[in-house]
Design a protein around this motif. Sequence first.
Motif, PDB file in Angstrom:
ATOM      1  N   ASP A   9       5.963   0.342 -11.412  1.00 50.54           N
ATOM      2  CA  ASP A   9       5.521   1.284 -10.380  1.00 50.54           C
ATOM      3  C   ASP A   9       4.584   0.518  -9.452  1.00 50.54           C
ATOM      4  O   ASP A   9       3.457   0.184  -9.829  1.00 50.54           O
ATOM      5  N   ILE A  10       5.049   0.207  -8.246  1.00 47.77           N
ATOM      6  CA  ILE A  10       4.275  -0.588  -7.288  1.00 47.77           C
ATOM      7  C   ILE A  10       3.870   0.305  -6.126  1.00 47.77           C
ATOM      8  O   ILE A  10       4.725   0.902  -5.472  1.00 47.77           O
ATOM      9  N   TYR A  11       2.560   0.383  -5.847  1.00 43.25           N
ATOM     10  CA  TYR A  11       2.102   1.262  -4.784  1.00 43.25           C
ATOM     11  C   TYR A  11       0.720   0.848  -4.278  1.00 43.25           C
ATOM     12  O   TYR A  11      -0.032   0.163  -4.965  1.00 43.25           O
ATOM     13  N   LEU A  12       0.430   1.244  -3.060  1.00 43.50           N
ATOM     14  CA  LEU A  12      -0.859   1.022  -2.415  1.00 43.50           C
ATOM     15  C   LEU A  12      -1.756   2.206  -2.689  1.00 43.50           C
ATOM     16  O   LEU A  12      -1.318   3.356  -2.660  1.00 43.50           O
ATOM     17  N   ASP A  13      -3.050   1.927  -2.959  1.00 43.52           N
ATOM     18  CA  ASP A  13      -3.940   3.017  -3.335  1.00 43.52           C
ATOM     19  C   ASP A  13      -5.372   2.687  -2.930  1.00 43.52           C
ATOM     20  O   ASP A  13      -5.710   1.530  -2.645  1.00 43.52           O
ATOM     21  N   SER A  44      15.273   0.906  10.991  1.00 44.83           N
ATOM     22  CA  SER A  44      13.978   0.261  10.825  1.00 44.83           C
ATOM     23  C   SER A  44      12.961   1.252  10.271  1.00 44.83           C
ATOM     24  O   SER A  44      13.169   2.463  10.305  1.00 44.83           O
ATOM     25  N   VAL A  45      11.866   0.693   9.758  1.00 50.47           N
ATOM     26  CA  VAL A  45      10.766   1.487   9.199  1.00 50.47           C
ATOM     27  C   VAL A  45       9.463   0.980   9.796  1.00 50.47           C
ATOM     28  O   VAL A  45       9.209  -0.231   9.823  1.00 50.47           O
ATOM     29  N   PHE A  46       8.645   1.892  10.292  1.00 58.74           N
ATOM     30  CA  PHE A  46       7.300   1.587  10.785  1.00 58.74           C
ATOM     31  C   PHE A  46       6.273   2.238   9.871  1.00 58.74           C
ATOM     32  O   PHE A  46       6.436   3.407   9.478  1.00 58.74           O
ATOM     33  N   VAL A  47       5.208   1.493   9.563  1.00 55.76           N
ATOM     34  CA  VAL A  47       4.055   2.075   8.874  1.00 55.76           C
ATOM     35  C   VAL A  47       2.825   1.778   9.713  1.00 55.76           C
ATOM     36  O   VAL A  47       2.460   0.611   9.894  1.00 55.76           O
ATOM     37  N   PRO A  48       2.161   2.805  10.273  1.00 55.34           N
ATOM     38  CA  PRO A  48       0.900   2.569  10.980  1.00 55.34           C
ATOM     39  C   PRO A  48      -0.251   2.502   9.973  1.00 55.34           C
ATOM     40  O   PRO A  48      -0.481   3.447   9.219  1.00 55.34           O
ATOM     41  N   LEU A  49      -0.956   1.388   9.935  1.00 50.79           N
ATOM     42  CA  LEU A  49      -2.020   1.250   8.948  1.00 50.79           C
ATOM     43  C   LEU A  49      -3.173   0.435   9.505  1.00 50.79           C
ATOM     44  O   LEU A  49      -3.038  -0.256  10.525  1.00 50.79           O
ATOM     45  N   THR A  50      -4.304   0.523   8.833  1.00 49.88           N
ATOM     46  CA  THR A  50      -5.489  -0.195   9.269  1.00 49.88           C
ATOM     47  C   THR A  50      -5.309  -1.690   9.073  1.00 49.88           C
ATOM     48  O   THR A  50      -4.632  -2.146   8.129  1.00 49.88           O
ATOM     49  N   GLY A  55      -0.788   7.901   1.144  1.00 52.20           N
ATOM     50  CA  GLY A  55      -0.882   8.990   2.098  1.00 52.20           C
ATOM     51  C   GLY A  55      -0.589   8.561   3.521  1.00 52.20           C
ATOM     52  O   GLY A  55      -0.856   9.308   4.472  1.00 52.20           O
ATOM     53  N   LEU A  56      -0.017   7.361   3.686  1.00 48.75           N
ATOM     54  CA  LEU A  56       0.316   6.883   5.023  1.00 48.75           C
ATOM     55  C   LEU A  56       1.612   7.508   5.502  1.00 48.75           C
ATOM     56  O   LEU A  56       2.604   7.539   4.755  1.00 48.75           O
ATOM     57  N   PRO A  57       1.660   7.998   6.730  1.00 51.41           N
ATOM     58  CA  PRO A  57       2.935   8.470   7.284  1.00 51.41           C
ATOM     59  C   PRO A  57       3.862   7.282   7.507  1.00 51.41           C
ATOM     60  O   PRO A  57       3.434   6.240   8.021  1.00 51.41           O
ATOM     61  N   VAL A  58       5.105   7.423   7.124  1.00 55.91           N
ATOM     62  CA  VAL A  58       6.094   6.362   7.297  1.00 55.91           C
ATOM     63  C   VAL A  58       7.130   6.842   8.301  1.00 55.91           C
ATOM     64  O   VAL A  58       7.717   7.915   8.141  1.00 55.91           O
ATOM     65  N   LEU A  59       7.351   6.049   9.339  1.00 58.13           N
ATOM     66  CA  LEU A  59       8.266   6.412  10.415  1.00 58.13           C
ATOM     67  C   LEU A  59       9.615   5.740  10.185  1.00 58.13           C
ATOM     68  O   LEU A  59       9.697   4.508  10.091  1.00 58.13           O
ATOM     69  N   GLY A  66      15.633  -1.574  -1.790  1.00 52.55           N
ATOM     70  CA  GLY A  66      14.449  -2.263  -1.292  1.00 52.55           C
ATOM     71  C   GLY A  66      13.660  -1.408  -0.330  1.00 52.55           C
ATOM     72  O   GLY A  66      12.419  -1.391  -0.360  1.00 52.55           O
ATOM     73  N   ALA A  67      14.356  -0.686   0.551  1.00 51.87           N
ATOM     74  CA  ALA A  67      13.678   0.203   1.500  1.00 51.87           C
ATOM     75  C   ALA A  67      12.967   1.335   0.765  1.00 51.87           C
ATOM     76  O   ALA A  67      11.859   1.734   1.153  1.00 51.87           O
ATOM     77  N   LYS A  68      13.587   1.867  -0.277  1.00 54.55           N
ATOM     78  CA  LYS A  68      12.936   2.908  -1.078  1.00 54.55           C
ATOM     79  C   LYS A  68      11.608   2.403  -1.629  1.00 54.55           C
ATOM     80  O   LYS A  68      10.589   3.112  -1.596  1.00 54.55           O
ATOM     81  N   GLY A  69      11.619   1.177  -2.188  1.00 52.26           N
ATOM     82  CA  GLY A  69      10.392   0.621  -2.732  1.00 52.26           C
ATOM     83  C   GLY A  69       9.309   0.493  -1.688  1.00 52.26           C
ATOM     84  O   GLY A  69       8.134   0.807  -1.934  1.00 52.26           O
ATOM     85  N   PHE A  70       9.693   0.031  -0.489  1.00 50.09           N
ATOM     86  CA  PHE A  70       8.749  -0.137   0.611  1.00 50.09           C
ATOM     87  C   PHE A  70       8.177   1.204   1.060  1.00 50.09           C
ATOM     88  O   PHE A  70       6.957   1.370   1.190  1.00 50.09           O
ATOM     89  N   ILE A  71       9.046   2.189   1.289  1.00 46.32           N
ATOM     90  CA  ILE A  71       8.618   3.508   1.764  1.00 46.32           C
ATOM     91  C   ILE A  71       7.707   4.181   0.742  1.00 46.32           C
ATOM     92  O   ILE A  71       6.624   4.677   1.067  1.00 46.32           O
ATOM     93  N   TYR A  72       8.133   4.180  -0.512  1.00 48.52           N
ATOM     94  CA  TYR A  72       7.369   4.824  -1.590  1.00 48.52           C
ATOM     95  C   TYR A  72       5.992   4.191  -1.747  1.00 48.52           C
ATOM     96  O   TYR A  72       4.985   4.892  -1.913  1.00 48.52           O
ATOM     97  N   ALA A  73       5.926   2.855  -1.683  1.00 49.74           N
ATOM     98  CA  ALA A  73       4.667   2.152  -1.914  1.00 49.74           C
ATOM     99  C   ALA A  73       3.593   2.567  -0.912  1.00 49.74           C
ATOM    100  O   ALA A  73       2.420   2.744  -1.278  1.00 49.74           O
ATOM    101  N   TYR A  74       3.963   2.734   0.356  1.00 50.00           N
ATOM    102  CA  TYR A  74       2.979   3.101   1.384  1.00 50.00           C
ATOM    103  C   TYR A  74       2.723   4.614   1.410  1.00 50.00           C
ATOM    104  O   TYR A  74       1.610   5.051   1.730  1.00 50.00           O
ATOM    105  N   LEU A  75       3.732   5.403   1.071  1.00 53.80           N
ATOM    106  CA  LEU A  75       3.514   6.852   1.002  1.00 53.80           C
ATOM    107  C   LEU A  75       2.453   7.206  -0.026  1.00 53.80           C
ATOM    108  O   LEU A  75       1.704   8.171   0.153  1.00 53.80           O
ATOM    109  N   ARG A  76       2.386   6.451  -1.120  1.00 54.41           N
ATOM    110  CA  ARG A  76       1.440   6.770  -2.188  1.00 54.41           C
ATOM    111  C   ARG A  76      -0.005   6.770  -1.688  1.00 54.41           C
ATOM    112  O   ARG A  76      -0.854   7.467  -2.242  1.00 54.41           O
TER     113      ARG A  76
END
Length: 552
Positions: free
Chosen positions: A419-423, A379-385, A285-289, A273-283
């Motif tokens: 394939d689920i991702y933010l774009d 934990s995982v942080f994603v800084p986003l708008t 170009g968001l830095p994932v902490l 589940g964490a992989k899916g979350f991290i990958y989706a926001y990385l797509r």
Amino acid sequence: MTQPISYSVHSFSLDTLAEALSNKLVDAAATRRSRHFHYFAEYLGPAHDGLGAQTVLVEEPYLSQSFLADYADYYARGFTSYDRLCKRVHFFRASFEPAALEAALIDPATGADLWDSYLGYVVVKPLPARQIGATLLRPYTPAADKQRVYPVRRPYPVNVLGKQLTVETLIFQEQDNNVSACATTALWMAFHKTAFQFQTPLPSPYHITAAARNLFYRQGRTFPSTGLDLTQIGEAIQAVGLVAELRTYRQAHEWGAATAAAVTVHMQEQMLGAKGFIYAYLRLGLPVLLFLLLDGREDQAHLITVTGYRLAAANVLPTKDISLASDALDRLYAHDDQMGPFARYSFTEDGQLLTPWPAGSDWEMAERWEDHCVGSLYSVFVPLTAEIRITYEQVFRQVGLFEQIFTDTIKAQSDIVWDIYLDYSNHYKDELRRLRPVEGEPLRRILISALPKYVWVARATVQKEPILELVFDATDLHTGFYCLLANVFAPLRDSLATWLAKASFRRQLLEAPAFDARFLPLLLRDLELTADSGASSTEVVGPTTLNGCLGI
């Protein structure tokens, strides 16, 4: 009166690297004992897919803007005087002599190969410890058998003795434990991308630590910095005008009375589940902490900034209900301030992260992954708008509901991978032009669709061939139906249109458990069918297979 810049050219070697990364307060012998020396020696060297540097250019003095800001706010205020000027060390893949550099500076046309081989630089700060300053280095190069992707990069203009170059990377530096610990430094690196991406402020490490504040949930003070907790990390993200998307994960000891085997299964599913979350926001170009507990110890917490990933040739493990492209994630590349840029993190079989940190206190690089420290994902942080409102989990749930079309109506015999991702919507359309999963008028309709700036894409594939996708409005309200498009691709398109033209099939679809009826008009619109198509049909639909629809 200006003074000339002093520079020297050297062949790359371990001795040269140690001398170049030292300063007046930290000699070459001490530098060779540092973790960063061992990391850069491998990263810049010829082995293990290193950058293959052959020439080192040392430039001094160098005025580093990132160090100057912290110097003015902190170092200049003490009694002991520290220099404010740094040293900058450049690396090239080409081998050349000083005369070739002189010629290339005077006539850039004659030095095209020299400049094309530029790998980036490391700034050496004039401090008595932790002297690795702002660093811009290219990531690992692509390899034929390794699908490396680095979405978290931005272009940096670089001036090398008057020659203007551009390096596509993300800035890195080591924490100094005065104005910044690992969390502050990870945030500073992440903010370099978000400032470029969202036009938000780019504070210095000193100001990041100050903005995080000491909330006195534990002992200590703000400066010198000993680190930030989760609340302070969130405060620092919000201080630059971004939203902190946070996920926290259970540790092995928190699963209660479960058996060791059951705990392993829980941890594996949690990591998927964490992989899916991290990958989706990385797509996007968001830095994932990532907030890690090294060896599972809370007193060994560490924050890193994920900048890229690598996918295995095939999915390694399926998720519990839905197979995802992110299941094949087998490597993360992260800016780890205690190691270096694009440090390699792998995954263990029991749902943890295998770090590049050698086990124990010996910082000599271990030759085997088995000799490295394991990190638990805390934990995982994603800084986003704040414009991005719909979360990954909401899209995942919608996909789960929609998959009933495959599981309840079209009996899936083929392995469907989502394939689920933010774009960005414009980037999504460019990708469709390149992939060409559908042609002609259906493709044109998608390309001229009015879409928001940010979209969630959920694309279903069989044997890596797209067959269907859902596009969601990432800026919509949580209470709305935020799916905008349901696009059916060849070879599923004609077969599914035939089935959906039958009223009996549509009834069967609508009666399928958990299928959201609001998807049906989107499918009909994409397939150019009307709601009353086949209204008079009384045909009874028997079992249907996805393989039959695909013609396989």
